[in-house]
Design a protein around this motif. Structure first.
Motif, short mmCIF file in Angstrom:
data_model
loop_
_atom_site.label_atom_id
_atom_site.label_comp_id
_atom_site.label_asym_id
_atom_site.label_seq_id
_atom_site.Cartn_x
_atom_site.Cartn_y
_atom_site.Cartn_z
N PRO A 7 0.83 -1.20 0.00
CA PRO A 7 0.00 0.00 0.00
C PRO A 7 0.86 1.24 0.00
N ALA A 8 0.25 2.37 0.34
CA ALA A 8 0.98 3.63 0.36
C ALA A 8 2.04 3.66 1.44
N MET A 9 1.95 2.75 2.43
CA MET A 9 2.95 2.70 3.48
C MET A 9 4.33 2.49 2.87
N ASP A 10 5.35 3.11 3.46
CA ASP A 10 6.71 2.98 2.97
C ASP A 10 7.32 1.70 3.56
N LEU A 11 7.12 0.58 2.89
CA LEU A 11 7.63 -0.69 3.35
C LEU A 11 8.82 -1.11 2.50
N PRO A 12 9.70 -1.94 3.05
CA PRO A 12 10.91 -2.32 2.32
C PRO A 12 10.60 -3.11 1.06
N THR A 13 11.48 -2.95 0.08
CA THR A 13 11.46 -3.78 -1.12
C THR A 13 12.85 -4.40 -1.28
N TYR A 14 12.96 -5.41 -2.12
CA TYR A 14 14.20 -6.19 -2.20
C TYR A 14 14.58 -6.43 -3.65
N ALA A 18 11.56 -9.05 -8.44
CA ALA A 18 11.48 -8.40 -9.75
C ALA A 18 10.09 -8.56 -10.36
N SER A 19 9.20 -9.24 -9.68
CA SER A 19 7.85 -9.45 -10.19
C SER A 19 6.92 -9.65 -9.00
N GLY A 21 3.90 -11.99 -6.97
CA GLY A 21 3.62 -13.41 -6.82
C GLY A 21 4.32 -14.03 -5.64
N LEU A 22 3.83 -15.17 -5.20
CA LEU A 22 4.36 -15.85 -4.01
C LEU A 22 5.81 -16.29 -4.18
N LEU A 23 6.22 -16.59 -5.41
CA LEU A 23 7.56 -17.11 -5.65
C LEU A 23 8.50 -16.05 -6.23
N ALA A 24 8.18 -14.79 -5.98
CA ALA A 24 8.99 -13.70 -6.52
C ALA A 24 10.32 -13.55 -5.79
N GLU A 25 10.41 -14.06 -4.56
CA GLU A 25 11.65 -13.97 -3.78
C GLU A 25 12.04 -15.37 -3.28
N PRO A 26 12.43 -16.27 -4.15
CA PRO A 26 12.69 -17.65 -3.71
C PRO A 26 13.81 -17.77 -2.69
N LEU A 27 14.92 -17.06 -2.89
CA LEU A 27 16.02 -17.15 -1.93
C LEU A 27 15.66 -16.50 -0.60
N ASN A 28 15.04 -15.33 -0.67
CA ASN A 28 14.63 -14.65 0.56
C ASN A 28 13.60 -15.47 1.33
N ALA A 29 12.81 -16.26 0.59
CA ALA A 29 11.80 -17.09 1.25
C ALA A 29 12.42 -18.34 1.86
N VAL A 30 13.16 -19.09 1.05
CA VAL A 30 13.64 -20.40 1.50
C VAL A 30 14.68 -20.28 2.61
N THR A 31 15.44 -19.18 2.65
CA THR A 31 16.47 -19.04 3.67
C THR A 31 15.90 -18.79 5.06
N ASN A 32 14.58 -18.60 5.15
CA ASN A 32 13.99 -18.51 6.48
C ASN A 32 14.01 -19.86 7.19
N VAL A 194 24.42 -7.94 -8.29
CA VAL A 194 23.88 -9.19 -7.76
C VAL A 194 22.35 -9.12 -7.88
N PRO A 195 21.80 -9.59 -8.99
CA PRO A 195 20.35 -9.45 -9.22
C PRO A 195 19.49 -10.07 -8.12
N VAL A 196 19.97 -11.14 -7.47
CA VAL A 196 19.16 -11.75 -6.40
C VAL A 196 19.31 -10.99 -5.10
#
Length: 229
Positions: A7-14, A18-19, A21-32, A194-196
């Motif tokens: 939303p309009a809130m200033d929240l972080p992006t990574y 780059a798109s 969807g649920l799988l838009a950040e696979p490394l950021n997701a799986v490393t949890n 480093v695109p990822v």
């Protein structure tokens, strides 16, 4: 920023997102998984202690639960990328920091309540000052973590004065967190190279760090009741 994602809130992006969807950040997701593995290992280490008890170490049990929640909340944030998921990511981290500070001061530094309260006031005042003096979004929204680095080193210095065996570890913990924080800060700066991105390294190193912190607390902060029986 993607339509319907934030939303309009200033929240972080990574960098990795780059798109939409649920799988838009696979490394950021799986490393949890690093946080979940750390919570599991800490749980097993705690329950293996002769003196382990929810009644006597509720703070340690809470820390392990919060560590697991950090992994779950961060996984949700890096997949659904909604404001509510952001808070599920941020709040367990905040609670973990404060509960751990209390546990350290009580179990390892062995301070009384007046000193514990004084340290908490100093930590909150320093955090407020850092956030007040730094522009919004500074250091990739990481300025609030700078007092944590300082306090880890101060913890090591305090343990050194007590000749505690963990004092060198805490100096190392501060250095490890500083490196981890560097990867968090560098993420938007290195997108072209480093695109990822580098945010996933923040997860991996912090999972390791939080396990080490809990392992030290469990090893040195729980009295062995079987030894006195």
């Amino acid at each position: 920023m993607f339509p319907g994602t934030l939303p309009a809130m200033d929240l972080p992006t990574y960098c990795e997102r780059a798109s939409d969807g649920l799988l838009a950040e696979p490394l950021n997701a799986v490393t949890n998984a690093a946080f979940l593995a750390a919570a599991w290992l800490a749980w097993r280490r705690w329950r293996a202690q002769p003196g382990a008890s929810w009644r006597h170490q509720a703070d340690i049990g809470l820390l392990i639960a919060l560590l697991a929640l950090i992994g779950i909340g961060s996984l949700l944030w890096h997949t659904v990328s909604r404001p509510w998921a952001f808070w599920l990511d941020a709040l367990p981290i905040t609670f973990f920091i404060h509960v751990f500070l209390f546990s350290f001061l009580w179990r390892l530094a062995r301070l009384g309540w007046p000193a514990i309260i004084a340290v908490f006031v100093a930590y909150e005042a320093l955090t407020f000052l850092v956030l007040y003096l730094t522009p919004a979004g500074a250091l990739n929204d990481s300025a609030g973590y700078l007092p944590v680095v300082l306090f880890l080193w101060l913890m090591g210095a305090g343990l050194r004065l007590r000749d505690h065996p963990l004092w060198r570890d805490y100096l190392g913990f501060g250095a490890l967190f500083a490196v981890s924080l560097g990867f968090r800060i560098a993420d938007p700066l290195l997108c072209d190279l480093v695109p990822v991105g580098t945010h996933f390294l923040w997860h991996v190193l912090n999972g390791w760090l939080l396990y080490l912190l809990l392992a030290g607390l469990i090893r040195h902060g729980i009295p062995d009741r079987s030894a006195s029986s």
